[in-house]
Design a protein around this motif. Structure first.
Motif, PDB file in Angstrom:
ATOM      1  N   ALA A 136     -11.505 -17.384 -18.517  1.00  0.00           N
ATOM      2  CA  ALA A 136     -11.404 -16.122 -19.255  1.00  0.00           C
ATOM      3  C   ALA A 136     -11.143 -16.400 -20.732  1.00  0.00           C
ATOM      4  O   ALA A 136     -11.769 -15.798 -21.616  1.00  0.00           O
ATOM      5  CB  ALA A 136     -10.293 -15.254 -18.667  1.00  0.00           C
ATOM      6  N   TYR A 137     -10.239 -17.319 -21.007  1.00  0.00           N
ATOM      7  CA  TYR A 137      -9.945 -17.648 -22.413  1.00  0.00           C
ATOM      8  C   TYR A 137     -11.164 -18.259 -23.087  1.00  0.00           C
ATOM      9  O   TYR A 137     -11.564 -17.833 -24.180  1.00  0.00           O
ATOM     10  CB  TYR A 137      -8.750 -18.618 -22.512  1.00  0.00           C
ATOM     11  CG  TYR A 137      -8.549 -19.090 -23.929  1.00  0.00           C
ATOM     12  CD1 TYR A 137      -7.938 -18.262 -24.862  1.00  0.00           C
ATOM     13  CD2 TYR A 137      -9.041 -20.331 -24.344  1.00  0.00           C
ATOM     14  CE1 TYR A 137      -7.813 -18.664 -26.193  1.00  0.00           C
ATOM     15  CE2 TYR A 137      -8.912 -20.731 -25.668  1.00  0.00           C
ATOM     16  CZ  TYR A 137      -8.305 -19.895 -26.582  1.00  0.00           C
ATOM     17  OH  TYR A 137      -8.188 -20.281 -27.897  1.00  0.00           O
ATOM     18  N   HIS A 226     -12.175  -8.081 -19.061  1.00  0.00           N
ATOM     19  CA  HIS A 226     -12.863  -9.346 -19.352  1.00  0.00           C
ATOM     20  C   HIS A 226     -12.474 -10.420 -18.334  1.00  0.00           C
ATOM     21  O   HIS A 226     -13.332 -11.097 -17.757  1.00  0.00           O
ATOM     22  CB  HIS A 226     -12.490  -9.778 -20.773  1.00  0.00           C
ATOM     23  CG  HIS A 226     -12.832 -11.194 -21.084  1.00  0.00           C
ATOM     24  ND1 HIS A 226     -14.096 -11.589 -21.473  1.00  0.00           N
ATOM     25  CD2 HIS A 226     -12.080 -12.329 -21.041  1.00  0.00           C
ATOM     26  CE1 HIS A 226     -14.108 -12.899 -21.654  1.00  0.00           C
ATOM     27  NE2 HIS A 226     -12.891 -13.365 -21.407  1.00  0.00           N
ATOM     28  N   ALA A 227     -11.164 -10.579 -18.094  1.00  0.00           N
ATOM     29  CA  ALA A 227     -10.682 -11.697 -17.273  1.00  0.00           C
ATOM     30  C   ALA A 227     -11.045 -11.531 -15.799  1.00  0.00           C
ATOM     31  O   ALA A 227     -11.086 -12.521 -15.063  1.00  0.00           O
ATOM     32  CB  ALA A 227      -9.176 -11.838 -17.431  1.00  0.00           C
ATOM     33  N   ALA A 228     -11.307 -10.299 -15.383  1.00  0.00           N
ATOM     34  CA  ALA A 228     -11.658 -10.065 -13.964  1.00  0.00           C
ATOM     35  C   ALA A 228     -13.167 -10.135 -13.736  1.00  0.00           C
ATOM     36  O   ALA A 228     -13.646  -9.782 -12.656  1.00  0.00           O
ATOM     37  CB  ALA A 228     -11.110  -8.713 -13.515  1.00  0.00           C
ATOM     38  N   THR A 251      -4.079 -18.980 -13.459  1.00  0.00           N
ATOM     39  CA  THR A 251      -4.857 -18.107 -12.564  1.00  0.00           C
ATOM     40  C   THR A 251      -4.183 -16.741 -12.395  1.00  0.00           C
ATOM     41  O   THR A 251      -2.978 -16.588 -12.632  1.00  0.00           O
ATOM     42  CB  THR A 251      -4.986 -18.707 -11.138  1.00  0.00           C
ATOM     43  OG1 THR A 251      -3.670 -18.872 -10.580  1.00  0.00           O
ATOM     44  CG2 THR A 251      -5.728 -20.020 -11.147  1.00  0.00           C
ATOM     45  N   TRP A 252      -4.998 -15.791 -11.964  1.00  0.00           N
ATOM     46  CA  TRP A 252      -4.507 -14.537 -11.381  1.00  0.00           C
ATOM     47  C   TRP A 252      -4.909 -14.544  -9.901  1.00  0.00           C
ATOM     48  O   TRP A 252      -5.847 -15.262  -9.512  1.00  0.00           O
ATOM     49  CB  TRP A 252      -5.222 -13.331 -11.966  1.00  0.00           C
ATOM     50  CG  TRP A 252      -4.975 -12.913 -13.342  1.00  0.00           C
ATOM     51  CD1 TRP A 252      -4.052 -13.380 -14.246  1.00  0.00           C
ATOM     52  CD2 TRP A 252      -5.714 -11.874 -14.017  1.00  0.00           C
ATOM     53  NE1 TRP A 252      -4.168 -12.686 -15.419  1.00  0.00           N
ATOM     54  CE2 TRP A 252      -5.177 -11.769 -15.313  1.00  0.00           C
ATOM     55  CE3 TRP A 252      -6.767 -11.041 -13.647  1.00  0.00           C
ATOM     56  CZ2 TRP A 252      -5.670 -10.848 -16.241  1.00  0.00           C
ATOM     57  CZ3 TRP A 252      -7.255 -10.129 -14.566  1.00  0.00           C
ATOM     58  CH2 TRP A 252      -6.710 -10.034 -15.847  1.00  0.00           C
ATOM     59  N   HIS A 253      -4.280 -13.656  -9.118  1.00  0.00           N
ATOM     60  CA  HIS A 253      -4.750 -13.461  -7.746  1.00  0.00           C
ATOM     61  C   HIS A 253      -4.593 -11.999  -7.354  1.00  0.00           C
ATOM     62  O   HIS A 253      -3.876 -11.227  -8.012  1.00  0.00           O
ATOM     63  CB  HIS A 253      -4.047 -14.395  -6.765  1.00  0.00           C
ATOM     64  CG  HIS A 253      -2.557 -14.279  -6.768  1.00  0.00           C
ATOM     65  ND1 HIS A 253      -1.761 -14.834  -7.748  1.00  0.00           N
ATOM     66  CD2 HIS A 253      -1.700 -13.653  -5.922  1.00  0.00           C
ATOM     67  CE1 HIS A 253      -0.500 -14.568  -7.499  1.00  0.00           C
ATOM     68  NE2 HIS A 253      -0.431 -13.841  -6.402  1.00  0.00           N
ATOM     69  N   TYR A 254      -5.258 -11.624  -6.257  1.00  0.00           N
ATOM     70  CA  TYR A 254      -5.361 -10.220  -5.831  1.00  0.00           C
ATOM     71  C   TYR A 254      -5.555 -10.227  -4.312  1.00  0.00           C
ATOM     72  O   TYR A 254      -6.579 -10.716  -3.834  1.00  0.00           O
ATOM     73  CB  TYR A 254      -6.564  -9.599  -6.534  1.00  0.00           C
ATOM     74  CG  TYR A 254      -6.847  -8.135  -6.355  1.00  0.00           C
ATOM     75  CD1 TYR A 254      -6.692  -7.481  -5.145  1.00  0.00           C
ATOM     76  CD2 TYR A 254      -7.327  -7.396  -7.426  1.00  0.00           C
ATOM     77  CE1 TYR A 254      -6.988  -6.144  -5.013  1.00  0.00           C
ATOM     78  CE2 TYR A 254      -7.634  -6.047  -7.308  1.00  0.00           C
ATOM     79  CZ  TYR A 254      -7.459  -5.428  -6.088  1.00  0.00           C
ATOM     80  OH  TYR A 254      -7.762  -4.101  -5.950  1.00  0.00           O
ATOM     81  N   ALA A 255      -4.559  -9.725  -3.575  1.00  0.00           N
ATOM     82  CA  ALA A 255      -4.650  -9.691  -2.107  1.00  0.00           C
ATOM     83  C   ALA A 255      -5.377  -8.411  -1.673  1.00  0.00           C
ATOM     84  O   ALA A 255      -4.892  -7.308  -1.940  1.00  0.00           O
ATOM     85  CB  ALA A 255      -3.243  -9.733  -1.510  1.00  0.00           C
ATOM     86  N   LEU A 256      -6.518  -8.550  -1.032  1.00  0.00           N
ATOM     87  CA  LEU A 256      -7.288  -7.371  -0.620  1.00  0.00           C
ATOM     88  C   LEU A 256      -6.599  -6.675   0.556  1.00  0.00           C
ATOM     89  O   LEU A 256      -6.043  -7.322   1.441  1.00  0.00           O
ATOM     90  CB  LEU A 256      -8.714  -7.777  -0.233  1.00  0.00           C
ATOM     91  CG  LEU A 256      -9.542  -8.352  -1.389  1.00  0.00           C
ATOM     92  CD1 LEU A 256     -10.929  -8.774  -0.903  1.00  0.00           C
ATOM     93  CD2 LEU A 256      -9.683  -7.342  -2.516  1.00  0.00           C
ATOM     94  N   ASN A 257      -6.681  -5.351   0.527  1.00  0.00           N
ATOM     95  CA  ASN A 257      -5.988  -4.540   1.546  1.00  0.00           C
ATOM     96  C   ASN A 257      -7.025  -3.791   2.377  1.00  0.00           C
ATOM     97  O   ASN A 257      -7.106  -2.577   2.344  1.00  0.00           O
ATOM     98  CB  ASN A 257      -5.029  -3.570   0.845  1.00  0.00           C
ATOM     99  CG  ASN A 257      -4.116  -2.853   1.821  1.00  0.00           C
ATOM    100  OD1 ASN A 257      -4.010  -3.244   2.988  1.00  0.00           O
ATOM    101  ND2 ASN A 257      -3.476  -1.793   1.361  1.00  0.00           N
ATOM    102  N   ASP A 258      -7.821  -4.538   3.128  1.00  0.00           N
ATOM    103  CA  ASP A 258      -8.950  -3.948   3.856  1.00  0.00           C
ATOM    104  C   ASP A 258      -8.866  -4.225   5.357  1.00  0.00           C
ATOM    105  O   ASP A 258      -9.881  -4.480   6.002  1.00  0.00           O
ATOM    106  CB  ASP A 258     -10.268  -4.503   3.289  1.00  0.00           C
ATOM    107  CG  ASP A 258     -10.305  -6.030   3.338  1.00  0.00           C
ATOM    108  OD1 ASP A 258      -9.274  -6.651   3.691  1.00  0.00           O
ATOM    109  OD2 ASP A 258     -11.363  -6.611   3.035  1.00  0.00           O
ATOM    110  N   TYR A 259      -7.637  -4.219   5.887  1.00  0.00           N
ATOM    111  CA  TYR A 259      -7.471  -4.571   7.312  1.00  0.00           C
ATOM    112  C   TYR A 259      -6.459  -3.635   7.972  1.00  0.00           C
ATOM    113  O   TYR A 259      -5.582  -4.072   8.726  1.00  0.00           O
ATOM    114  CB  TYR A 259      -7.034  -6.049   7.446  1.00  0.00           C
ATOM    115  CG  TYR A 259      -5.820  -6.403   6.604  1.00  0.00           C
ATOM    116  CD1 TYR A 259      -4.535  -6.392   7.156  1.00  0.00           C
ATOM    117  CD2 TYR A 259      -5.944  -6.714   5.255  1.00  0.00           C
ATOM    118  CE1 TYR A 259      -3.422  -6.696   6.381  1.00  0.00           C
ATOM    119  CE2 TYR A 259      -4.839  -7.011   4.478  1.00  0.00           C
ATOM    120  CZ  TYR A 259      -3.593  -7.000   5.040  1.00  0.00           C
ATOM    121  OH  TYR A 259      -2.484  -7.292   4.276  1.00  0.00           O
ATOM    122  N   GLN A 260      -6.615  -2.330   7.683  1.00  0.00           N
ATOM    123  CA  GLN A 260      -5.655  -1.348   8.227  1.00  0.00           C
ATOM    124  C   GLN A 260      -5.589  -1.463   9.758  1.00  0.00           C
ATOM    125  O   GLN A 260      -6.594  -1.673  10.416  1.00  0.00           O
ATOM    126  CB  GLN A 260      -6.046   0.072   7.824  1.00  0.00           C
ATOM    127  CG  GLN A 260      -6.113   0.317   6.310  1.00  0.00           C
ATOM    128  CD  GLN A 260      -4.816   0.008   5.550  1.00  0.00           C
ATOM    129  OE1 GLN A 260      -3.757  -0.100   6.139  1.00  0.00           O
ATOM    130  NE2 GLN A 260      -4.924  -0.161   4.240  1.00  0.00           N
TER     131      GLN A 260
END
Ligand code: SIN
Length: 277
Positions: A136-137, A226-228, A251-260
């Motif tokens: 990203a930088y 930009h960074a995403a 780094t960044w991170h993002y936990a997906l919430n697609d398992y209801q």
């Protein structure tokens, strides 16, 4: 050691390598430890598959990379305050970490990294996205890089951990401890790789030091978008026994919430870092 050969394979162009040939339940040899540290510093995340770790083995593994930082807000595995529970039960709707962020940037001395070990994974979904803040930088214009060099970001835990948030209660607590703000350079020089990385994140950065919230928002929003960008990211699909160890400085991170309706349980240990300037 599982074999004599450690195999390190990039998982995509921007971020992450998968490392095979190591049994993480045993102490790493000095060359293996050096290989993992160097891959982490260069690529931001290291992934391992098919590991079988007890809580004590997970803690012993983490200690090979530094002291353990005990998270103030997460509930922990029974008898193991060092191990934060990243859990979502079938009846719960919100997950932990469901947005782009980097762990502990609100601390004066942010954690080096997070070691997340998968114990129960839903049959489908529950992946984690990672984004490279080196990439990203690097992709910013020289003009914007120059502007950012002089800035410091203000990071806070107050708006995330200082408020009771619905069914996260029981998993996240100790709200009164969310009192601290910290400032860090917006562009950091990574202490091990020497590479520059963008160090603001949507989860915890609330503005630029000396700027108002209104002044900060447009530039932060630009940087977040930009960074995403997809080309800076990688999507990791967990299996029980997978372990991801990411560097929170790059780094960044993002936990997906697609398992209801399904259970997802991981154990997270944070490794202490150093001041970023
Ligand atoms: C976290 O944000 O630390 C948790 C990530 C995940 O559950 O994949």
């Amino acid at each position: 050691m599982r074999s004599n050969t450690i195999d390190v394979q990039p998982v995509n162009a921007a971020v992450g390598v998968e490392i095979a040939g190591l049994d993480l339940s045993e102490p790493l040899t000095p060359p293996a430890l050096a290989t993992v540290k160097s891959a982490l510093a260069e690529h931001g995340v290291v992934f391992f598959r098919d590991q079988a770790l007890t809580e004590n083995q997970h803690i012993a593994l983490a200690r090979q990379f530094g002291d353990i930082n005990v998270n103030r807000f997460f509930s922990h595995a029974e008898g193991y305050p060092e191990i934060a529970l990243v859990v979502k039960e079938p009846h719960q709707t919100r997950n932990i970490g469901g947005g782009w962020h980097t762990d502990h940037s609100y601390d004066h001395v942010p954690a080096l990294g997070s070691m997340l070990y998968a114990r129960e994974i839903p049959p489908l979904g529950g992946d984690t996205l990672f984004a490279s803040m080196y990439a990203a930088y690097d992709a910013l214009s020289d003009g914007l890089k120059q502007t950012l060099e002089g800035l410091r970001g203000v990071h806070s835990s107050r708006h995330v951990f200082g408020v009771k948030r619905g069914d996260l209660e029981g998993r996240i607590g100790n709200y009164e401890a969310a009192t601290q703000d910290a400032t860090h350079p917006v562009v950091i020089v990574h202490p091990e790789s020497g590479k520059k990385a963008l160090y603001v994140n949507p989860g915890f950065t609330i503005g630029f030091d000396g700027w108002t919230a209104d002044e900060s928002r447009p530039l932060l929003e630009y940087l977040y978008k930009h960074a995403a960008r997809p080309e800076f990211t990688y999507r990791f699909q967990w299996r029980a026994g997978s372990l991801a160890f990411w560097d929170n400085r790059s780094t960044w991170h993002y936990a997906l919430n697609d398992y209801q309706g399904e259970r997802r349980l991981l154990h997270r240990i944070m490794i202490e870092g150093c001041a970023l300037g």
